[in-house]
Design a protein around this motif. Structure first.
Motif, PDB file in Angstrom:
ATOM      1  N   UNK A  39       0.808  -1.214   0.000  1.00  0.00           N
ATOM      2  CA  UNK A  39       0.000   0.000   0.000  1.00  0.00           C
ATOM      3  C   UNK A  39       0.842   1.266   0.000  1.00  0.00           C
ATOM      4  N   UNK A  40       2.120   1.121  -0.299  1.00  0.00           N
ATOM      5  CA  UNK A  40       3.018   2.265  -0.172  1.00  0.00           C
ATOM      6  C   UNK A  40       2.678   3.388  -1.145  1.00  0.00           C
ATOM      7  N   UNK A  41       2.345   3.026  -2.376  1.00  0.00           N
ATOM      8  CA  UNK A  41       2.057   4.049  -3.382  1.00  0.00           C
ATOM      9  C   UNK A  41       0.888   4.929  -2.959  1.00  0.00           C
ATOM     10  N   UNK A  42      -0.181   4.300  -2.470  1.00  0.00           N
ATOM     11  CA  UNK A  42      -1.367   5.052  -2.085  1.00  0.00           C
ATOM     12  C   UNK A  42      -1.222   5.681  -0.704  1.00  0.00           C
ATOM     13  N   UNK A  43      -0.821   4.872   0.267  1.00  0.00           N
ATOM     14  CA  UNK A  43      -0.932   5.328   1.651  1.00  0.00           C
ATOM     15  C   UNK A  43       0.228   6.217   2.079  1.00  0.00           C
ATOM     16  N   UNK A  44       1.360   6.159   1.379  1.00  0.00           N
ATOM     17  CA  UNK A  44       2.464   7.051   1.758  1.00  0.00           C
ATOM     18  C   UNK A  44       2.056   8.509   1.580  1.00  0.00           C
ATOM     19  N   UNK A  45       1.184   8.773   0.596  1.00  0.00           N
ATOM     20  CA  UNK A  45       0.700  10.146   0.408  1.00  0.00           C
ATOM     21  C   UNK A  45      -0.151  10.590   1.597  1.00  0.00           C
ATOM     22  N   UNK A  46      -0.971   9.662   2.106  1.00  0.00           N
ATOM     23  CA  UNK A  46      -1.792   9.991   3.269  1.00  0.00           C
ATOM     24  C   UNK A  46      -0.905  10.212   4.488  1.00  0.00           C
ATOM     25  N   UNK A  47       0.111   9.368   4.648  1.00  0.00           N
ATOM     26  CA  UNK A  47       1.057   9.561   5.751  1.00  0.00           C
ATOM     27  C   UNK A  47       1.684  10.950   5.673  1.00  0.00           C
ATOM     28  N   UNK A  48       2.104  11.333   4.478  1.00  0.00           N
ATOM     29  CA  UNK A  48       2.748  12.638   4.306  1.00  0.00           C
ATOM     30  C   UNK A  48       1.786  13.771   4.638  1.00  0.00           C
ATOM     31  N   UNK A  49       0.555  13.682   4.155  1.00  0.00           N
ATOM     32  CA  UNK A  49      -0.435  14.724   4.432  1.00  0.00           C
ATOM     33  C   UNK A  49      -0.706  14.861   5.924  1.00  0.00           C
ATOM     34  N   UNK A  50      -0.857  13.721   6.593  1.00  0.00           N
ATOM     35  CA  UNK A  50      -1.164  13.770   8.018  1.00  0.00           C
ATOM     36  C   UNK A  50       0.049  14.180   8.847  1.00  0.00           C
ATOM     37  N   UNK A  51       1.247  13.825   8.410  1.00  0.00           N
ATOM     38  CA  UNK A  51       2.454  14.289   9.092  1.00  0.00           C
ATOM     39  C   UNK A  51       2.523  15.813   9.051  1.00  0.00           C
ATOM     40  N   UNK A  52       2.210  16.404   7.900  1.00  0.00           N
ATOM     41  CA  UNK A  52       2.222  17.858   7.790  1.00  0.00           C
ATOM     42  C   UNK A  52       1.118  18.478   8.650  1.00  0.00           C
ATOM     43  N   UNK A  53      -0.062  17.862   8.603  1.00  0.00           N
ATOM     44  CA  UNK A  53      -1.190  18.414   9.367  1.00  0.00           C
ATOM     45  C   UNK A  53      -0.886  18.422  10.856  1.00  0.00           C
ATOM     46  N   UNK A  54      -0.437  17.284  11.390  1.00  0.00           N
ATOM     47  CA  UNK A  54      -0.196  17.201  12.834  1.00  0.00           C
ATOM     48  C   UNK A  54       1.073  17.946  13.247  1.00  0.00           C
ATOM     49  N   UNK A  55       1.953  18.255  12.284  1.00  0.00           N
ATOM     50  CA  UNK A  55       3.164  19.000  12.604  1.00  0.00           C
ATOM     51  C   UNK A  55       2.931  20.505  12.583  1.00  0.00           C
ATOM     52  N   UNK A  56       2.092  20.978  11.647  1.00  0.00           N
ATOM     53  CA  UNK A  56       2.001  22.413  11.407  1.00  0.00           C
ATOM     54  C   UNK A  56       0.646  23.030  11.739  1.00  0.00           C
ATOM     55  N   UNK A  57      -0.416  22.248  11.787  1.00  0.00           N
ATOM     56  CA  UNK A  57      -1.735  22.814  12.012  1.00  0.00           C
ATOM     57  C   UNK A  57      -2.050  22.832  13.508  1.00  0.00           C
ATOM     58  N   UNK A  58      -2.224  24.004  14.093  1.00  0.00           N
ATOM     59  CA  UNK A  58      -2.491  24.066  15.545  1.00  0.00           C
ATOM     60  C   UNK A  58      -3.808  23.421  15.933  1.00  0.00           C
ATOM     61  N   UNK A  59      -4.723  23.261  14.981  1.00  0.00           N
ATOM     62  CA  UNK A  59      -6.007  22.641  15.295  1.00  0.00           C
ATOM     63  C   UNK A  59      -5.870  21.146  15.595  1.00  0.00           C
ATOM     64  N   UNK A  60      -4.767  20.539  15.180  1.00  0.00           N
ATOM     65  CA  UNK A  60      -4.596  19.096  15.374  1.00  0.00           C
ATOM     66  C   UNK A  60      -4.674  18.734  16.850  1.00  0.00           C
ATOM     67  N   UNK A  61      -3.990  19.484  17.693  1.00  0.00           N
ATOM     68  CA  UNK A  61      -3.997  19.182  19.116  1.00  0.00           C
ATOM     69  C   UNK A  61      -5.308  19.589  19.758  1.00  0.00           C
ATOM     70  N   UNK A  62      -5.920  20.668  19.269  1.00  0.00           N
ATOM     71  CA  UNK A  62      -7.197  21.116  19.819  1.00  0.00           C
ATOM     72  C   UNK A  62      -8.269  20.054  19.575  1.00  0.00           C
ATOM     73  N   UNK A  63      -8.320  19.534  18.344  1.00  0.00           N
ATOM     74  CA  UNK A  63      -9.309  18.508  18.014  1.00  0.00           C
ATOM     75  C   UNK A  63      -9.101  17.277  18.877  1.00  0.00           C
ATOM     76  N   UNK A  64      -7.832  16.923  19.092  1.00  0.00           N
ATOM     77  CA  UNK A  64      -7.535  15.751  19.901  1.00  0.00           C
ATOM     78  C   UNK A  64      -8.038  15.928  21.329  1.00  0.00           C
ATOM     79  N   UNK A  65      -7.875  17.122  21.889  1.00  0.00           N
ATOM     80  CA  UNK A  65      -8.332  17.371  23.263  1.00  0.00           C
ATOM     81  C   UNK A  65      -9.852  17.301  23.354  1.00  0.00           C
ATOM     82  N   UNK A  66     -10.526  17.868  22.359  1.00  0.00           N
ATOM     83  CA  UNK A  66     -11.985  17.883  22.380  1.00  0.00           C
ATOM     84  C   UNK A  66     -12.552  16.472  22.270  1.00  0.00           C
ATOM     85  N   UNK A  67     -12.012  15.691  21.345  1.00  0.00           N
ATOM     86  CA  UNK A  67     -12.527  14.345  21.131  1.00  0.00           C
ATOM     87  C   UNK A  67     -12.135  13.384  22.243  1.00  0.00           C
TER      88      UNK A  67
END
Length: 226
Positions: free
Chosen positions: A112-140
């Motif tokens: 699944x590397x071809x497909x899922x590596x892109x998702x890994x990359x997107x989520x790595x950027x989101x959780x690294x740079x988007x301040x909402x990532x931690x806020x959403x985690x606390x709320x949920x």
């Protein structure tokens, strides 16, 4: 020793999904030997259906989440702590299991590397740079108390006398910084567009009022004397 960072921002630098020692997908935002150390960790994980554990290595942390025969691992800067990386792993686990289900239990290496590596990359950027990532985690409240996550030095999972230094070249993480730069640029462009739009509207209204006042002085308020 890990190489010094070209950026002060703490990030998730590497991630993989595996079944035992068989890597099904991975993504790295840095050059170095993080994948080598990750594989050593996979080889020595305890045989358990559920593992939530972090290992320290220099100024970095390896976080592991194992459920139903699959292992989700990431490496982050030490400054990120554990809450956000484990929120990332939970999100990756959810997306991966929804996408592939039980087929992952028999899939070949890197199936699944071809497909899922892109998702890994997107989520790595989101959780690294988007301040909402931690806020959403606390709320949920999706991630268990980090106090329940075992912390060990990575040397404990390696053979006695064996030592592997983590080599990280974070000067090549410009793609992460570029992501943040592009996001800020788009925001600035929107703000400038609205500012110019409001300015143009204000000037337009001002010109109309000025023309009316001049006309009213010459032709009367109802402009019927000209």
């Amino acid at each position: 020793m890990a190489a010094s960072s070209g950026s002060s921002r703490d990030q998730i630098l590497y991630a993989l999904v595996s079944r035992g020692t068989i890597v099904l997908a991975e993504c790295s935002a840095t050059q170095g030997n993080a994948n080598t150390i990750a594989r050593r960790i996979l080889e020595r994980l305890p045989a358990s259906d559920s593992v939530r554990q972090s290992y320290t290595q220099d100024r970095h942390l390896f976080h592991i989440l194992t459920e139903e025969g699959l292992t989700f691992l990431c490496m982050s800067d030490e400054g990120m702590g554990r809450r956000v990386p484990f929120a990332f792993l939970e999100e990756i686990r959810s997306r991966f299991t929804q996408a592939y289900g039980s087929a992952a239990l028999t899939a070949l290496a890197y199936a699944y590397n071809t497909e899922f590596s892109r998702i890994l990359h997107q989520q790595m950027e989101y959780f690294s740079f988007n301040p909402n990532a931690d806020v959403i985690n606390r709320v949920r409240g999706e991630v268990n108390d980090v106090k329940n996550i075992m912390m060990e030095n990575i040397e404990k999972v390696l053979d006695r006398g064996e030592k592997i230094e983590l080599l990280i070249d974070k000067t090549d993480q410009l793609q992460g910084d570029a992501f943040a730069f592009r996001r800020n640029t788009r925001k600035l462009k929107r703000e400038m567009w609205w500012r110019n739009f409001r300015l143009a509207c204000g000037i337009g209204i001002g010109v109309i009022l000025l023309v009316y006042f001049i006309s009213a002085m010459a032709c009367g308020v109802k402009l019927n004397k000209c």
